[in-house]
Enzyme design. Structure first.
Site, PDB file in Angstrom:
ATOM      1  N   TYR A   1       0.834  -1.212   0.000  1.00 54.35           N
ATOM      2  CA  TYR A   1       0.000   0.000   0.000  1.00 54.35           C
ATOM      3  C   TYR A   1       0.871   1.265   0.000  1.00 54.35           C
ATOM      4  O   TYR A   1       0.714   2.120  -0.883  1.00 54.35           O
ATOM      5  CB  TYR A   1      -0.936   0.001   1.210  1.00 54.35           C
ATOM      6  CG  TYR A   1      -2.419   0.009   0.868  1.00 54.35           C
ATOM      7  CD1 TYR A   1      -2.892   0.664  -0.273  1.00 54.35           C
ATOM      8  CD2 TYR A   1      -3.358  -0.599   1.681  1.00 54.35           C
ATOM      9  CE1 TYR A   1      -4.238   0.684  -0.584  1.00 54.35           C
ATOM     10  CE2 TYR A   1      -4.716  -0.590   1.381  1.00 54.35           C
ATOM     11  CZ  TYR A   1      -5.149   0.065   0.259  1.00 54.35           C
ATOM     12  OH  TYR A   1      -6.479   0.080  -0.042  1.00 54.35           O
TER      13      TYR A   1
ATOM     14  N   GLU B   1       1.932   6.492  -6.926  1.00 52.32           N
ATOM     15  CA  GLU B   1       0.835   7.310  -7.467  1.00 52.32           C
ATOM     16  C   GLU B   1       1.109   8.802  -7.242  1.00 52.32           C
ATOM     17  O   GLU B   1       0.968   9.616  -8.164  1.00 52.32           O
ATOM     18  CB  GLU B   1      -0.490   6.905  -6.805  1.00 52.32           C
ATOM     19  CG  GLU B   1      -0.938   5.500  -7.219  1.00 52.32           C
ATOM     20  CD  GLU B   1      -2.158   5.005  -6.436  1.00 52.32           C
ATOM     21  OE1 GLU B   1      -2.938   5.830  -5.941  1.00 52.32           O
ATOM     22  OE2 GLU B   1      -2.339   3.775  -6.340  1.00 52.32           O
TER      23      GLU B   1
HETATM   24  C1  LIG Z   1     -11.792  11.267  -8.977  1.00 53.55           C
HETATM   25  C2  LIG Z   1     -10.947  11.644  -7.837  1.00 53.55           C
HETATM   26  C3  LIG Z   1     -10.216  10.517  -7.219  1.00 53.55           C
HETATM   27  C4  LIG Z   1      -9.733  10.869  -5.875  1.00 53.55           C
HETATM   28  C5  LIG Z   1      -8.726   9.945  -5.356  1.00 53.55           C
HETATM   29  C6  LIG Z   1      -8.507  10.114  -3.910  1.00 53.55           C
HETATM   30  C7  LIG Z   1      -7.388   9.264  -3.431  1.00 53.55           C
HETATM   31  C8  LIG Z   1      -7.645   8.663  -2.117  1.00 53.55           C
HETATM   32  C9  LIG Z   1      -6.522   7.815  -1.596  1.00 53.55           C
HETATM   33  C10 LIG Z   1      -6.602   6.418  -2.127  1.00 53.55           C
HETATM   34  C11 LIG Z   1      -5.306   5.700  -1.994  1.00 53.55           C
HETATM   35  C12 LIG Z   1      -5.357   4.421  -2.788  1.00 53.55           C
HETATM   36  C13 LIG Z   1      -4.002   3.925  -3.091  1.00 53.55           C
HETATM   37  C14 LIG Z   1      -4.014   2.608  -3.816  1.00 53.55           C
HETATM   38  O1  LIG Z   1      -4.488   2.757  -5.125  1.00 53.55           O
HETATM   39  C15 LIG Z   1      -2.647   2.054  -3.807  1.00 53.55           C
HETATM   40  C16 LIG Z   1      -2.658   0.570  -3.891  1.00 53.55           C
HETATM   41  O2  LIG Z   1      -3.629  -0.096  -4.020  1.00 53.55           O
HETATM   42  S1  LIG Z   1      -1.131  -0.134  -3.792  1.00 53.55           S
HETATM   43  C17 LIG Z   1      -1.414  -1.869  -3.645  1.00 53.55           C
HETATM   44  C18 LIG Z   1      -1.839  -2.306  -2.254  1.00 53.55           C
HETATM   45  N1  LIG Z   1      -3.281  -2.207  -2.118  1.00 53.55           N
HETATM   46  C19 LIG Z   1      -4.037  -3.061  -1.382  1.00 53.55           C
HETATM   47  O3  LIG Z   1      -3.549  -3.986  -0.778  1.00 53.55           O
HETATM   48  C20 LIG Z   1      -5.499  -2.814  -1.316  1.00 53.55           C
HETATM   49  C21 LIG Z   1      -6.199  -3.564  -2.289  1.00 53.55           C
HETATM   50  N2  LIG Z   1      -7.612  -3.303  -2.213  1.00 53.55           N
HETATM   51  C22 LIG Z   1      -8.466  -4.007  -1.464  1.00 53.55           C
HETATM   52  O4  LIG Z   1      -8.119  -4.908  -0.785  1.00 53.55           O
HETATM   53  C23 LIG Z   1      -9.927  -3.633  -1.578  1.00 53.55           C
HETATM   54  O5  LIG Z   1     -10.088  -2.785  -2.646  1.00 53.55           O
HETATM   55  C24 LIG Z   1     -10.508  -3.000  -0.320  1.00 53.55           C
HETATM   56  C25 LIG Z   1     -11.911  -2.496  -0.633  1.00 53.55           C
HETATM   57  C26 LIG Z   1      -9.609  -1.845   0.119  1.00 53.55           C
HETATM   58  C27 LIG Z   1     -10.595  -4.012   0.821  1.00 53.55           C
HETATM   59  O6  LIG Z   1     -11.241  -5.137   0.445  1.00 53.55           O
HETATM   60  P1  LIG Z   1     -12.359  -5.870   1.370  1.00 53.55           P
HETATM   61  O7  LIG Z   1     -12.993  -4.944   2.332  1.00 53.55           O
HETATM   62  O8  LIG Z   1     -13.240  -6.589   0.436  1.00 53.55           O
HETATM   63  O9  LIG Z   1     -11.525  -6.824   2.234  1.00 53.55           O
HETATM   64  P2  LIG Z   1     -11.411  -8.386   2.145  1.00 53.55           P
HETATM   65  O10 LIG Z   1     -10.617  -8.785   0.966  1.00 53.55           O
HETATM   66  O11 LIG Z   1     -10.901  -8.792   3.475  1.00 53.55           O
HETATM   67  O12 LIG Z   1     -12.886  -8.936   1.915  1.00 53.55           O
HETATM   68  C28 LIG Z   1     -13.941  -8.775   2.870  1.00 53.55           C
HETATM   69  C29 LIG Z   1     -14.981  -9.826   2.607  1.00 53.55           C
HETATM   70  O13 LIG Z   1     -15.558  -9.666   1.301  1.00 53.55           O
HETATM   71  C30 LIG Z   1     -15.304 -10.821   0.513  1.00 53.55           C
HETATM   72  N3  LIG Z   1     -15.072 -10.357  -0.860  1.00 53.55           N
HETATM   73  C31 LIG Z   1     -14.797  -9.099  -1.198  1.00 53.55           C
HETATM   74  N4  LIG Z   1     -14.646  -8.988  -2.521  1.00 53.55           N
HETATM   75  C32 LIG Z   1     -14.830 -10.203  -3.020  1.00 53.55           C
HETATM   76  C33 LIG Z   1     -14.808 -10.741  -4.330  1.00 53.55           C
HETATM   77  N5  LIG Z   1     -14.545  -9.963  -5.405  1.00 53.55           N
HETATM   78  N6  LIG Z   1     -15.038 -12.061  -4.472  1.00 53.55           N
HETATM   79  C34 LIG Z   1     -15.284 -12.832  -3.397  1.00 53.55           C
HETATM   80  N7  LIG Z   1     -15.325 -12.382  -2.131  1.00 53.55           N
HETATM   81  C35 LIG Z   1     -15.107 -11.088  -1.946  1.00 53.55           C
HETATM   82  C36 LIG Z   1     -14.120 -11.462   1.146  1.00 53.55           C
HETATM   83  O14 LIG Z   1     -14.020 -12.824   0.891  1.00 53.55           O
HETATM   84  C37 LIG Z   1     -14.407 -11.201   2.614  1.00 53.55           C
HETATM   85  O15 LIG Z   1     -15.428 -12.066   3.027  1.00 53.55           O
HETATM   86  P3  LIG Z   1     -15.532 -12.592   4.531  1.00 53.55           P
HETATM   87  O16 LIG Z   1     -15.483 -11.379   5.428  1.00 53.55           O
HETATM   88  O17 LIG Z   1     -16.825 -13.313   4.570  1.00 53.55           O
HETATM   89  O18 LIG Z   1     -14.350 -13.463   4.701  1.00 53.55           O
END
Ligand SMILES: CCCCCCCCCCCCC[C@@H](O)CC(=O)SCCNC(=O)CCNC(=O)[C@H](O)C(C)(C)COP(=O)(O)OP(=O)(O)OC[C@H]1O[C@@H](n2cnc3c(N)ncnc32)[C@H](O)[C@@H]1OP(=O)(O)O
Length: 231
Positions: free
Chosen positions: A153, A160
């Protein structure tokens, strides 16, 4: 299987199958993108031209990710719409309104930083979803999903922000996407200042995403019960 998918109920089976297939497909597609990037670097020995060579695929993947917001909205996945919305829209913004639109910055090292961070994250994330949906989740994938982000992250955010920063002189010089007065609608918009505001918005917004993931980590890896306040 996430509670909201409703695996065994009528109609739920089709959703489940579709969801599994989609997660598996996305894991493979991001893997292919990773391999393409590694091959490019090994063949050319430079990152210059890398973005150009993968841009179509990247734009498609990130635009397709809009579906993730829809999935949250209609309750297929139990994830916060706000957190997902901020995450997906910031990536779409980076892809379309920054890197795609401002060609001179496409060869910046910072682009490679966020490309690598996004790609490793998405391979891990989608394989986590795929194996979870199949009910056979290897511990390493679970561990990777909830540990890699700690370093990826910040790397992604630095990539970015440096990319937007590198775009500023060009945006100022060309006045791109800006609307100047006077005009018949009497409105003005300055993309240069919009970019500055976007950079500043990382300060309050990024910690929300990071702490969300830290809470998920505690819940999934350490079994803590956490009550989310949003939505
Ligand atoms: C127009 C103007 C724009 C303005 C911009 C403003 C900027 C603001 C700042 C933003 C900064 C962002 C920076 C970013 O882009 C940099 C990076 O990403 S670098 C790489 C590192 N990034 C990451 O590691 C984050 C990746 N992202 C995520 O993980 C997700 O998008 C997030 C929503 C952040 C978190 O995901 P989630 O809440 O879903 O967590 P879990 O994975 O633990 O899942 C929770 C439960 O949901 C089930 N789930 C979710 N999605 C799915 C799916 N597609 N298929 C199946 N199941 C899914 C998951 O299994 C979990 O279920 P349970 O709780 O029952 O186990």
């Amino acid at each position: 299987i996430p509670r909201h998918v409703g695996g065994d109920e009528a109609g739920g089976g089709a959703w489940t199958t579709l969801h599994r297939a989609l997660s598996a497909l996305l894991t493979c597609l991001w893997l292919v993108l990773a391999i393409t990037m590694v091959r490019f670097y090994m063949e050319k020995g430079t990152h210059k031209g890398l973005y150009k060579s993968i841009q179509k695929t990247l734009k498609f993947f990130q635009t397709f990710a809009l579906l993730e917001i829809v999935h949250c909205l209609i309750g297929i996945v139990p994830t916060s719409v706000i957190v997902t919305g901020v995450q997906v829209s910031s990536r779409i913004f980076m892809v379309w309104l920054v890197t795609h639109s401002i060609k001179p910055i496409q060869n910046e090292e910072s682009v490679v930083l966020f490309l690598v961070a996004w790609t490793v994250t998405e391979i891990t994330r989608y394989s986590f979803y795929t194996f979870s949906l199949l009910d056979h989740l290897p511990y390493f994938i679970k561990w990777a999903r909830y540990n890699f982000f700690i370093i990826l992250y910040p790397i992604g955010v630095v990539g970015e922000l440096l990319t937007i920063y590198a775009a500023l002189p060009y945006v100022k010089k060309t006045g791109m996407f800006s609307i100047r007065l006077p005009n018949k609608y009497n409105v003005s918009f300055d993309y240069y200042y919009f970019l500055l505001i976007t950079m500043a918005s990382y300060i309050p917004l990024f910690p929300q995403l990071y702490f969300h993931m830290l809470r998920q980590r505690r819940k999934v890896l350490h079994g803590e019960v956490i009550v989310e306040k949003d939505d």
